[in-house]
Design a protein around this motif. Sequence first.
Motif, PDB file in Angstrom:
ATOM      1  N   GLY A   1       1.219  14.239 -78.406  1.00 33.58           N
ATOM      2  CA  GLY A   1       1.630  15.613 -78.636  1.00 33.58           C
ATOM      3  C   GLY A   1       2.811  15.735 -79.586  1.00 33.58           C
ATOM      4  N   ARG A   2       3.502  14.655 -79.865  1.00 30.68           N
ATOM      5  CA  ARG A   2       4.615  14.652 -80.804  1.00 30.68           C
ATOM      6  C   ARG A   2       4.236  13.999 -82.120  1.00 30.68           C
ATOM      7  NH1 ARG A   2       4.687  16.232 -76.386  1.00 30.68           N
ATOM      8  NH2 ARG A   2       6.131  17.854 -75.889  1.00 30.68           N
ATOM      9  N   GLY A   3       2.951  13.802 -82.367  1.00 25.56           N
ATOM     10  CA  GLY A   3       2.488  13.303 -83.659  1.00 25.56           C
ATOM     11  C   GLY A   3       2.200  11.823 -83.735  1.00 25.56           C
ATOM     12  N   PHE A   4       2.420  11.070 -82.677  1.00 24.55           N
ATOM     13  CA  PHE A   4       2.078   9.650 -82.688  1.00 24.55           C
ATOM     14  C   PHE A   4       0.569   9.499 -82.533  1.00 24.55           C
ATOM     15  CE2 PHE A   4       6.491   9.535 -81.258  1.00 24.55           C
ATOM     16  CZ  PHE A   4       7.009   8.441 -81.924  1.00 24.55           C
ATOM     17  N   SER A   5       0.015   8.498 -83.202  1.00 27.75           N
ATOM     18  CA  SER A   5      -1.402   8.191 -83.049  1.00 27.75           C
ATOM     19  C   SER A   5      -1.556   6.672 -83.006  1.00 27.75           C
ATOM     20  CB  SER A   5      -2.215   8.788 -84.204  1.00 27.75           C
ATOM     21  OG  SER A   5      -1.789   8.266 -85.440  1.00 27.75           O
ATOM     22  N   PRO A   6      -2.660   6.188 -82.445  1.00 25.64           N
ATOM     23  CA  PRO A   6      -2.846   4.734 -82.348  1.00 25.64           C
ATOM     24  C   PRO A   6      -2.780   4.062 -83.715  1.00 25.64           C
ATOM     25  CG  PRO A   6      -4.446   5.871 -80.995  1.00 25.64           C
ATOM     26  CD  PRO A   6      -3.761   6.921 -81.826  1.00 25.64           C
TER      27      PRO A   6
ATOM     28  N   SER B   1       7.366   4.618 -84.586  1.00 21.12           N
ATOM     29  CA  SER B   1       6.457   3.909 -83.702  1.00 21.12           C
ATOM     30  C   SER B   1       6.998   3.933 -82.285  1.00 21.12           C
ATOM     31  CB  SER B   1       6.234   2.457 -84.163  1.00 21.12           C
ATOM     32  OG  SER B   1       7.370   1.671 -83.889  1.00 21.12           O
ATOM     33  N   VAL B   2       6.087   3.799 -81.346  1.00 26.28           N
ATOM     34  CA  VAL B   2       6.423   3.715 -79.934  1.00 26.28           C
ATOM     35  C   VAL B   2       5.353   2.876 -79.259  1.00 26.28           C
ATOM     36  CG1 VAL B   2       5.191   5.830 -79.240  1.00 26.28           C
ATOM     37  CG2 VAL B   2       7.146   5.041 -77.885  1.00 26.28           C
ATOM     38  N   THR B   3       5.729   2.167 -78.232  1.00 25.70           N
ATOM     39  CA  THR B   3       4.789   1.382 -77.443  1.00 25.70           C
ATOM     40  C   THR B   3       4.778   1.937 -76.028  1.00 25.70           C
ATOM     41  OG1 THR B   3       5.241  -0.596 -78.752  1.00 25.70           O
ATOM     42  CG2 THR B   3       4.247  -0.935 -76.584  1.00 25.70           C
ATOM     43  N   ALA B   4       3.581   2.097 -75.476  1.00 24.97           N
ATOM     44  CA  ALA B   4       3.435   2.567 -74.097  1.00 24.97           C
ATOM     45  C   ALA B   4       2.368   1.730 -73.418  1.00 24.97           C
ATOM     46  CB  ALA B   4       3.045   4.044 -74.068  1.00 24.97           C
ATOM     47  N   TYR B   5       2.500   1.582 -72.119  1.00 29.36           N
ATOM     48  CA  TYR B   5       1.453   0.888 -71.369  1.00 29.36           C
ATOM     49  C   TYR B   5       0.162   1.702 -71.449  1.00 29.36           C
ATOM     50  CZ  TYR B   5       4.837  -2.329 -69.424  1.00 29.36           C
ATOM     51  OH  TYR B   5       5.803  -3.311 -69.277  1.00 29.36           O
ATOM     52  N   ALA B   6      -0.953   1.026 -71.673  1.00 34.64           N
ATOM     53  CA  ALA B   6      -2.242   1.711 -71.786  1.00 34.64           C
ATOM     54  C   ALA B   6      -2.562   2.524 -70.543  1.00 34.64           C
ATOM     55  CB  ALA B   6      -3.356   0.689 -72.061  1.00 34.64           C
ATOM     56  N   ALA B   7      -2.095   2.099 -69.392  1.00 34.92           N
ATOM     57  CA  ALA B   7      -2.364   2.809 -68.141  1.00 34.92           C
ATOM     58  C   ALA B   7      -1.434   4.010 -67.935  1.00 34.92           C
ATOM     59  CB  ALA B   7      -2.225   1.857 -66.960  1.00 34.92           C
ATOM     60  N   ASN B   8      -0.429   4.172 -68.776  1.00 36.93           N
ATOM     61  CA  ASN B   8       0.507   5.285 -68.630  1.00 36.93           C
ATOM     62  C   ASN B   8      -0.011   6.474 -69.441  1.00 36.93           C
ATOM     63  OD1 ASN B   8       2.640   7.059 -68.399  1.00 36.93           O
ATOM     64  ND2 ASN B   8       4.205   5.489 -68.653  1.00 36.93           N
TER      65      ASN B   8
END
Length: 157
Positions: free
Chosen positions: A143-148, A127-134
């Motif tokens: 591109g590395r396989g993460f999905s919402p 898992s990873v968290t990113a700002y929605a605006a980023n």
Amino acid sequence: MNAVVVRATPESVPQLVASATGLFAEDGGQRDPYLDVAWPRREGTAYFADLVRRDDSLCLLALSAAGSSIGHLIGRIRRPDPLRPDAVVGVLESLRVDPAHRETGVATALTEEFFAWARESGANQASVTAYAANESAIGFYRGRGFSPFELTLHAPI
């Protein structure tokens, strides 16, 4: 890529602090008015010194050909809990590459090392968290396989 990925050591904690300081200023500092951008300078040394010694965390540095730090990745393992008893999650907590070295494969190399470590540590999900605006970070992670998976919404009150 003209860099090498290495595990951070207690001696390289100042490099982790410097990279995290850059991340806070560039990412959260621009997107979250409540983020304490001074946290890495104030608390980072103790935080990262603890992480580099732990078996359930991963601290990586990307070093240029000249040996200077050009990025970092922090990963942790979150063990199962009663709500998700079968989930062992490799959490990509923090990732940054210096602006001058972006789009060169450094972030990909850091992320690949994280995935290998997470698998070796028994993780069955990342898992990873990113700002929605980023949008650039979100595109990179997709591109590395993460999905919402989850969505956190905020509202002013």
